[in-house]
Scaffold this active site. Structure first.
Site, PDB file in Angstrom:
ATOM      1  N   THR A 270      -1.181   0.341 -10.286  1.00 53.59           N
ATOM      2  CA  THR A 270      -2.118  -0.716  -9.923  1.00 53.59           C
ATOM      3  C   THR A 270      -3.004  -1.086 -11.107  1.00 53.59           C
ATOM      4  O   THR A 270      -3.250  -2.270 -11.375  1.00 53.59           O
ATOM      5  CB  THR A 270      -2.986  -0.271  -8.730  1.00 53.59           C
ATOM      6  OG1 THR A 270      -2.137   0.105  -7.640  1.00 53.59           O
ATOM      7  CG2 THR A 270      -3.910  -1.388  -8.272  1.00 53.59           C
ATOM      8  N   LYS A 271      -3.488  -0.075 -11.827  1.00 48.92           N
ATOM      9  CA  LYS A 271      -4.347  -0.336 -12.991  1.00 48.92           C
ATOM     10  C   LYS A 271      -3.594  -1.075 -14.085  1.00 48.92           C
ATOM     11  O   LYS A 271      -4.139  -1.981 -14.732  1.00 48.92           O
ATOM     12  CB  LYS A 271      -4.889   0.989 -13.535  1.00 48.92           C
ATOM     13  CG  LYS A 271      -5.637   0.876 -14.868  1.00 48.92           C
ATOM     14  CD  LYS A 271      -6.913   0.074 -14.734  1.00 48.92           C
ATOM     15  CE  LYS A 271      -7.540  -0.238 -16.106  1.00 48.92           C
ATOM     16  NZ  LYS A 271      -7.728   0.926 -16.963  1.00 48.92           N
ATOM     17  N   ILE A 272      -2.347  -0.725 -14.321  1.00 52.07           N
ATOM     18  CA  ILE A 272      -1.567  -1.382 -15.369  1.00 52.07           C
ATOM     19  C   ILE A 272      -1.387  -2.859 -15.058  1.00 52.07           C
ATOM     20  O   ILE A 272      -1.524  -3.722 -15.939  1.00 52.07           O
ATOM     21  CB  ILE A 272      -0.211  -0.668 -15.549  1.00 52.07           C
ATOM     22  CG1 ILE A 272      -0.432   0.721 -16.172  1.00 52.07           C
ATOM     23  CG2 ILE A 272       0.732  -1.494 -16.415  1.00 52.07           C
ATOM     24  CD1 ILE A 272       0.774   1.631 -16.093  1.00 52.07           C
TER      25      ILE A 272
END
Length: 292
Positions: free
Chosen positions: A171-173
């Site tokens: 999700t962060k990427i």
């Protein structure tokens, strides 16, 4: 309950996050090879160590290093966390951005030791790290993430559990891909505004209400403060560019199954050529008049 916390890596992000952990009343240990990085904590009487192995007695161990190789080294390498376990079972929390597969590999390596692993990468930059208002994006077993919540709340105001181990990193990427695109183009857009006599404090509310809305438009001074922090020195700027390239490489890596990604590939090529012109543009935004 988590009472003692180690933070491995107290750089630009780790230092303010560790300070907020300390202020929240947790028994803090900071680990960093740099004496200068440790010094502010030593002055407060915080336990300071140079080796990750000396963090193994804490209830939770946070890793805030820049690369997957560094993460593996501080956990599994010589003098790493695993070498100091001796039957102790801290929760390992990886808050730097690394590949989901690397998270799963770390968990597999540590499974015989009974160490639980959670990924909790962060978003918001140094300003939100200082203010304790980061977004924290967690992946792992729900019960482990819930146990960590009071600790996460000392650093962030928006805490998300996105799914199993690795889901936080994925999700962060994806979030980073959108965010990096914005921060690279926003600086040039805002410099164009300045060259045309438009003061950012006047224009930001327009952008916030229009299609130019982005993470710099919530408050009128956010853009100037962020670009100022990123260009405090040329070394700071170059260090950030290396991180941005790493993050785009991660996006391309986990996006292989989606087929060719021409815009993402083009952005990665652009980042290879970032130099003096972009640094000067960022400084122009950083030094533009702000709202008092």
């Amino acid at each position: 309950m988590i009472k003692s916390v180690a933070v491995i890596g107290v750089g630009a992000m780790g230092a303010p996050m560790a300070m907020n952990i300390h202020k929240a009343g947790f028994a803090l240990t900071v680990c960093d090879r740099s004496e200068a990085a440790r010094a502010p904590f030593a002055a407060l009487g915080v336990n300071c160590v140079e080796r990750a192995t000396d963090c193994a007695g804490c209830d939770a161990v946070i890793i805030l290093v820049a690369t997957p190789e560094q993460a593996r080294s501080v956990v599994l390498g010589e003098g790493g966390l695993r070498s100091g376990l001796n039957g102790r079972k801290p929760i390992l929390v990886v808050m730097g951005t690394i590949a989901p597969e690397t998270m799963r590999e770390l968990a597999q390596e540590l499974e015989p030791d009974g160490v639980r692993v959670v990924d909790a990468p962060i978003s918001g930059g140094a300003l939100k790290a200082r203010d304790g208002t980061l977004a924290i994006i967690m992946g792992g077993r729900a019960e482990d993430c819930e146990e960590l919540r009071p600790l996460m709340q000392s650093m962030g105001s928006s805490i998300f559990h996105c799914g199993p181990l690795g889901a936080g990193q994925a999700t962060k990427i994806v979030n980073n891909l959108v965010g990096i695109t914005t921060l690279m183009i926003a600086a040039e857009a805002y410099r164009i505004a300045g060259e045309n006599g438009i003061a950012l404090p006047d224009a930001i509310p327009v952008f916030e209400a229009s299609t130019g809305r982005n993470f710099f438009t919530v408050r009128s001074n956010d853009a100037g403060e962020a670009y100022d922090a990123w260009t405090a020195t040329r070394a700071d700027f170059d260090s950030l560019q290396a991180i941005l390239r790493k993050d785009i490489d991660l996006a391309l890596s986990i996006g292989e199954a989606a087929g060719h990604l021409p815009m993402t590939s083009a952005l990665r090529a652009v980042l290879d050529g970032v130099g003096d012109e972009t640094f000067q543009t960022w400084r122009a935004v950083a030094t533009a008049p702000r709202q008092s």
